[in-house]
Design a protein around this motif. Sequence first.
Motif, PDB file in Angstrom:
ATOM      1  N   CYS A   1       0.914  -1.212   0.112  1.00 17.35           N
ATOM      2  CA  CYS A   1       0.232  -0.023   0.262  1.00 17.35           C
ATOM      3  C   CYS A   1       0.971   1.246  -0.052  1.00 17.35           C
ATOM      4  O   CYS A   1       0.349   2.275  -0.156  1.00 17.35           O
TER       5      CYS A   1
ATOM      6  N   LEU B   1     -12.921   1.272  -5.874  1.00  6.66           N
ATOM      7  CA  LEU B   1     -13.650   0.896  -4.883  1.00  6.66           C
ATOM      8  C   LEU B   1     -14.848   1.803  -4.687  1.00  6.66           C
ATOM      9  O   LEU B   1     -15.035   3.046  -5.331  1.00  6.66           O
TER      10      LEU B   1
ATOM     11  N   GLY C   1      -5.975   6.371  -0.101  1.00  4.35           N
ATOM     12  CA  GLY C   1      -7.027   5.720   0.394  1.00  4.35           C
ATOM     13  C   GLY C   1      -7.936   6.413   1.453  1.00  4.35           C
ATOM     14  O   GLY C   1      -8.856   5.780   1.870  1.00  4.35           O
TER      15      GLY C   1
ATOM     16  N   HIS D   1      -5.743  -3.325  -1.597  1.00  3.78           N
ATOM     17  CA  HIS D   1      -6.928  -3.618  -1.166  1.00  3.78           C
ATOM     18  C   HIS D   1      -6.983  -5.312  -0.965  1.00  3.78           C
ATOM     19  O   HIS D   1      -7.353  -5.779   0.078  1.00  3.78           O
TER      20      HIS D   1
ATOM     21  N   TYR E   1      -8.398  -0.907   4.225  1.00  2.00           N
ATOM     22  CA  TYR E   1      -8.364  -0.140   3.002  1.00  2.00           C
ATOM     23  C   TYR E   1      -9.745  -0.500   2.332  1.00  2.00           C
ATOM     24  O   TYR E   1     -10.413  -1.613   2.318  1.00  2.00           O
ATOM     25  N   GLY E   2     -10.102   0.747   2.037  1.00  7.62           N
ATOM     26  CA  GLY E   2     -11.646   0.820   1.427  1.00  7.62           C
ATOM     27  C   GLY E   2     -12.695   1.111   2.390  1.00  7.62           C
ATOM     28  O   GLY E   2     -13.868   1.201   2.247  1.00  7.62           O
TER      29      GLY E   2
END
Length: 484
Positions: free
Chosen positions: A135, A401, A357, A167, A175-176
Amino acid sequence: MRGRRGSLAVGLAAAGMVGLLPPAAAASGDASRIEWKACAGEEAKAGMQCAAIKVPLDWADPGGRKITLDLARLPATARAHRIGSVLHVPGGPGAKGIDDLRHAAGDLTGLRRRFDLVAYNPRNTDLMAKLPPTCARLAVPFLVEPRDRAEYEAQAAAFAKAMRTCHTEDRSGLYGRLDSLAVAHDMEAIRAALGERRLSFMANSYGGVPAAAYLRLFPQRVRAMYLDGVINQPAGWESQHLVAMRGMERMFSRFSTWCAATESCALHGEDAGKVWRRLIARADRTPIPVSSAEFGKARLTGSQIRWFGFMPDPGPGNARWQAFAEAVDRARHGDGSGFAEVALGNARVWAMPLVLGMSCGDGRGYTGYAQYERFRRQARAVSPNFGGAAFDSVGCSGWPLPVANPPRPLPTEELPPLLGAGTWVDYAWTESLVRRVPGSATIRYGGLGHVLYLSGNRCAIGHATRYLTDLTLPPGGTVCLPEE
């Protein structure tokens, strides 16, 4: 003024409190169910108490995995006259609210008399330790402003691939789920755990985005909210970028006037704006080769210089403007070293999935090339010196996402009056948000800076303390000035 170092339904939120606070306590406003203990380290020296609560990782699945939020408080000193709690909502995104409260404790003694001052570290803090190394890898070597559709789509695809990989490999599940909507639900969990019927807030900078999400989701839980240098995300990111560019133009005009009157300015006797615009245009056609101690050999584009090169704050003795003028002068002769570290550093940071993110889920990206190009035309018309794509939105263009927290209007008629404050560089943002709520007011600060209540400005802190204590707003047109 002293300096300092420098995003579901309400029913789901209620369901998420199971295991955190008995329903009767949450409904009745009983005393806090949090187990406060003396902090360790620097927080202990400030007299702070620490605790932690668990909240759902995914607020759409409140019975699923939990994550821990660290809290700290400075208890009210006049306990017999205590009104409630004030929750500090930090900026960034990714700033630690507990650190903020520790640094500002001495300036908030008046507010602390009748309130517990509560801070938390949001779920998006310390992501380097929480997310996998993937990431933090760069989606592209350096973020650039695409010149055409092919470059735009290629860069967006690179970002999408890097974000999907992050992700997929993220075992934490964060994440997300770093958007401001999730943070707003976390804030509601804190309120319920504190046992407060309604909560008061102090929010700053990007903290205004989760604060706005909270206003939208839980208007009945807001006693008062002070917003300091915040972004008006409900109005849409494009509008906020245009506001920012107008502000940068005003500050560049101040720089140009200063340079014209200052013989030591490296651009004295010239049209500084024309020199600057020529430099950017030429560097976009032919990037400037640079060698950086930290980043090695690279090529500096005009967009990178435009995004990160100009400092609106002149600094003590106008030192930053002196350095900027010298950097422009050297760069137009082929030496971009004066911009290399800051421009390349930021162009790399904003190419990390980890960083993006934290805000792409707040609707920060362009929806496609057509929107991107339309905004660039608008921005160039508004801002000859800084107009163009917004660097943060360029990275978010590849967000693969769902956008959990797109810009949406506030339920203004359901909210209490708000108080805002802003400086030369952020007043327009804050005022555009606060004025949407009837009866609200915004303090104008007559100088540079950002986040007045964390910077020790006694005038702004005084108005915030009076408002949060007895809900009294200052009259329209109130101005605070820099302190000696």
